[in-house]
Design an enzyme around this catalytic site. Structure first.
Site, PDB file in Angstrom:
ATOM      1  N   ALA A  10       1.012  -1.556  -0.126  1.00  0.00           N
ATOM      2  CA  ALA A  10      -0.256   0.277  -0.334  1.00  0.00           C
ATOM      3  C   ALA A  10       0.962   1.347  -0.089  1.00  0.00           C
ATOM      4  CB  ALA A  10      -1.197   0.199   1.303  1.00  0.00           C
ATOM      5  N   SER A  11       1.754   1.490  -0.179  1.00  0.00           N
ATOM      6  CA  SER A  11       2.883   2.352  -0.416  1.00  0.00           C
ATOM      7  C   SER A  11       2.600   3.332  -1.381  1.00  0.00           C
ATOM      8  CB  SER A  11       4.372   1.942  -0.301  1.00  0.00           C
ATOM      9  OG  SER A  11       4.746   0.861  -1.155  1.00  0.00           O
ATOM     10  N   ARG A  12       2.519   2.662  -2.256  1.00  0.00           N
ATOM     11  CA  ARG A  12       1.629   3.396  -3.640  1.00  0.00           C
ATOM     12  C   ARG A  12       0.789   2.383  -4.479  1.00  0.00           C
ATOM     13  NH1 ARG A  12       5.918   0.337  -7.544  1.00  0.00           N
ATOM     14  NH2 ARG A  12       7.299  -0.470  -5.689  1.00  0.00           N
ATOM     15  N   SER A 139      -6.257  -9.829 -11.543  1.00  0.00           N
ATOM     16  CA  SER A 139      -6.006  -8.896 -12.626  1.00  0.00           C
ATOM     17  C   SER A 139      -7.211  -9.701 -13.966  1.00  0.00           C
ATOM     18  CB  SER A 139      -4.307  -9.341 -12.853  1.00  0.00           C
ATOM     19  OG  SER A 139      -3.922  -8.852 -14.412  1.00  0.00           O
ATOM     20  N   TYR A 152       2.979 -14.063 -14.561  1.00  0.00           N
ATOM     21  CA  TYR A 152       1.983 -13.638 -13.428  1.00  0.00           C
ATOM     22  C   TYR A 152       0.879 -14.168 -13.701  1.00  0.00           C
ATOM     23  CZ  TYR A 152      -0.518  -8.461 -12.402  1.00  0.00           C
ATOM     24  OH  TYR A 152      -1.414  -7.960 -11.809  1.00  0.00           O
ATOM     25  N   ALA A 154      -0.686 -16.834 -14.186  1.00  0.00           N
ATOM     26  CA  ALA A 154      -0.899 -18.346 -13.580  1.00  0.00           C
ATOM     27  C   ALA A 154      -0.921 -17.882 -11.755  1.00  0.00           C
ATOM     28  CB  ALA A 154       0.140 -19.125 -13.495  1.00  0.00           C
ATOM     29  N   ILE A 185      -4.810  -0.059 -14.607  1.00  0.00           N
ATOM     30  CA  ILE A 185      -4.847   0.685 -13.877  1.00  0.00           C
ATOM     31  C   ILE A 185      -2.924   2.004 -14.090  1.00  0.00           C
ATOM     32  CG2 ILE A 185      -5.032   1.635 -11.387  1.00  0.00           C
ATOM     33  CD1 ILE A 185      -7.198  -0.430 -13.246  1.00  0.00           C
TER      34      ILE A 185
HETATM   35  P1  NAP Z   1       3.310  -0.914  -8.171  1.00  0.00           P
HETATM   36  O1  NAP Z   1       2.115   0.306  -8.100  1.00  0.00           O
HETATM   37  O2  NAP Z   1       4.419  -1.690  -9.056  1.00  0.00           O
HETATM   38  O3  NAP Z   1       2.979  -1.497  -6.110  1.00  0.00           O
HETATM   39  C1  NAP Z   1       3.114  -2.571  -6.154  1.00  0.00           C
HETATM   40  C2  NAP Z   1       3.362  -2.613  -4.095  1.00  0.00           C
HETATM   41  O4  NAP Z   1       3.177  -3.445  -4.357  1.00  0.00           O
HETATM   42  C3  NAP Z   1       4.276  -1.886  -3.459  1.00  0.00           C
HETATM   43  O5  NAP Z   1       3.467  -1.110  -2.158  1.00  0.00           O
HETATM   44  C4  NAP Z   1       5.524  -2.603  -3.000  1.00  0.00           C
HETATM   45  O6  NAP Z   1       6.023  -2.466  -2.427  1.00  0.00           O
HETATM   46  C5  NAP Z   1       4.378  -3.655  -2.974  1.00  0.00           C
HETATM   47  N1  NAP Z   1       5.312  -5.182  -2.568  1.00  0.00           N
HETATM   48  C6  NAP Z   1       5.930  -5.344  -3.621  1.00  0.00           C
HETATM   49  N2  NAP Z   1       6.759  -6.608  -3.597  1.00  0.00           N
HETATM   50  C7  NAP Z   1       6.187  -6.577  -2.276  1.00  0.00           C
HETATM   51  C8  NAP Z   1       6.611  -7.885  -1.140  1.00  0.00           C
HETATM   52  N3  NAP Z   1       7.285  -8.867  -1.228  1.00  0.00           N
HETATM   53  N4  NAP Z   1       6.008  -7.072   0.011  1.00  0.00           N
HETATM   54  C9  NAP Z   1       5.154  -6.869   0.061  1.00  0.00           C
HETATM   55  N5  NAP Z   1       4.172  -5.676  -0.432  1.00  0.00           N
HETATM   56  C10 NAP Z   1       5.351  -5.581  -1.898  1.00  0.00           C
HETATM   57  O7  NAP Z   1       1.768  -2.169  -8.669  1.00  0.00           O
HETATM   58  P2  NAP Z   1      -0.003  -1.679  -8.519  1.00  0.00           P
HETATM   59  O8  NAP Z   1      -0.103  -1.266 -10.469  1.00  0.00           O
HETATM   60  O9  NAP Z   1      -0.586  -0.626  -7.655  1.00  0.00           O
HETATM   61  O10 NAP Z   1      -0.709  -3.161  -8.424  1.00  0.00           O
HETATM   62  C11 NAP Z   1      -1.091  -3.303  -6.994  1.00  0.00           C
HETATM   63  C12 NAP Z   1      -1.528  -4.624  -7.221  1.00  0.00           C
HETATM   64  O11 NAP Z   1      -3.033  -4.838  -8.407  1.00  0.00           O
HETATM   65  C13 NAP Z   1      -0.699  -5.667  -8.062  1.00  0.00           C
HETATM   66  O12 NAP Z   1      -0.949  -7.204  -7.227  1.00  0.00           O
HETATM   67  C14 NAP Z   1      -1.430  -5.771  -9.089  1.00  0.00           C
HETATM   68  O13 NAP Z   1      -0.334  -7.252 -10.115  1.00  0.00           O
HETATM   69  C15 NAP Z   1      -2.869  -5.756  -9.338  1.00  0.00           C
HETATM   70  N6  NAP Z   1      -2.546  -5.501 -10.661  1.00  0.00           N
HETATM   71  C16 NAP Z   1      -2.292  -4.442 -11.177  1.00  0.00           C
HETATM   72  C17 NAP Z   1      -3.072  -3.839 -13.026  1.00  0.00           C
HETATM   73  C18 NAP Z   1      -2.173  -1.893 -12.663  1.00  0.00           C
HETATM   74  O14 NAP Z   1      -2.272  -1.770 -14.402  1.00  0.00           O
HETATM   75  N7  NAP Z   1      -1.376  -1.406 -12.190  1.00  0.00           N
HETATM   76  C19 NAP Z   1      -3.635  -4.803 -13.227  1.00  0.00           C
HETATM   77  C20 NAP Z   1      -4.654  -6.221 -12.279  1.00  0.00           C
HETATM   78  C21 NAP Z   1      -3.979  -5.913 -11.730  1.00  0.00           C
HETATM   79  P3  NAP Z   1       6.889  -1.453  -2.249  1.00  0.00           P
HETATM   80  O15 NAP Z   1       6.517   0.363  -3.039  1.00  0.00           O
HETATM   81  O16 NAP Z   1       7.856  -1.460  -0.979  1.00  0.00           O
HETATM   82  O17 NAP Z   1       7.941  -1.787  -3.398  1.00  0.00           O
END
Ligand code: NAP
Length: 244
Positions: A10-12, A139, A152, A154, A185
């Site tokens: 949830a940091s970003r 996703s 991913y 899978a 997103i």
């Molecule tokens: P993002 O901006 O890349 O942020 C990823 C987050 O996960 C960051 O807070 C990161 O922490 C944290 N993280 C990564 N590895 C971790 C670990 N081992 N333990 C704890 N935290 C961890 O990702 P997002 O785009 O917001 O995506 C969030 C979720 O939605 C993901 O599951 C992604 O697969 C899913 N999703 C995203 C999209 C899209 O289009 N963006 C589409 C479908 C699904 P740090 O900041 O410390 O690295």
């Protein structure tokens, strides 16, 4: 009912938007991250502006012992977890025949096993409390597949199976387990994609634009609310009409 909500990653991006939305609705929030503690603390600060308790905590969701330690501290500091959002996720894209074992394992470890770790530990807590809301961020890749994302897709399809199985196990105690399947997103994850991939994706979207993290947060907040008490084991596709 107000609860303690744990949002992983949830940091970003989507996780940060979910934390802010749940805080806005009056829940206490735990903002987990892997390494970006300062960013997580900034999200916590925004959440506190809504008058709730908000704690930033770094731990690796793929590490069961670390999840266990973190949840014991959270229970001590804030109380029993009532809402879990399994959002932490990574991509390590590559074509199947060039994908390394490490690329595959890293994605499964964090996206799938990480969600299991948290589900297993919070599920036990929620069973004792006879209440709880769990939302797993899957996703559209896990539903339709995506070239370059065998690992991913899978992990995200696995999350859907986990969601439905846990919903069947936990339902009799009033705990709901659902998944949200976002499309494209705008976050750091999608910013990293080449421009031609982004433009190609946009053409597939009925609404003609990418989604915002807040638009996923709205769906998560609904599933975490009392209004969704009779919704469980479902996958809510939130993709602007990409898969139609
Ligand atoms: P993002 O901006 O890349 O942020 C990823 C987050 O996960 C960051 O807070 C990161 O922490 C944290 N993280 C990564 N590895 C971790 C670990 N081992 N333990 C704890 N935290 C961890 O990702 P997002 O785009 O917001 O995506 C969030 C979720 O939605 C993901 O599951 C992604 O697969 C899913 N999703 C995203 C999209 C899209 O289009 N963006 C589409 C479908 C699904 P740090 O900041 O410390 O690295």
């Amino acid at each position: 009912m107000m609860a303690v909500a744990v949002i992983t990653g949830a940091s970003r991006g989507i996780g940060a938007a979910v934390a802010e939305k749940l805080a806005h609705e009056g829940h206490d929030v735990v903002i987990n991250c892997a390494a970006s503690v300062e960013k997580a603390e900034a999200v916590a600060e925004k959440c506190r502006a809504y008058g709730v308790r908000a704690v930033a905590k770094a731990w690796d969701v793929a590490d069961f012992a670390a999840c266990d330690r973190a949840l014991k501290e959270i229970k001590e500091e804030l109380g029993v977890v009532g809402i879990l959002v399994n959002n932490a996720g990574i991509t390590r894209d590559g074509l199947l025949v060039r994908m390394s074992e490490e690329q595959f394992d890293d994605v499964i470890r964090i996206n799938l096993k990480g969600a299991f770790n948290m589900l297993r530990l919070c599920g036990a807590m929620m069973l004792r409390a006879k209440a709880g809301r769990i939302v797993n961020i899957s996703s559209v890749s896990g539903i339709a597949g995506n070239a370059g994302q065998v690992n991913y897709a899978a992990s995200k399809a696995g999350l859907i199976g986990m969601t439905k199985s846990a919903a069947k196990e936990l339902g009799s105690r009033g705990i709901t387990v659902n998944a949200v399947a976002p499309g494209f997103i705008e976050t750091d994850m999608t910013d990293a994609l080449p421009e031609e991939v982004r433009e190609g994706a946009k053409k597939q979207i009925a609404l003609g634009r990418f989604g915002k993290p807040e638009e996923i947060a709205n769906v998560v907040a609904f599933l975490a609310s009392d209004a969704a008490a009779y919704v469980t084991g479902q996958v809510i596709v939130t993709d602007g009409g990409m898969g139609i």
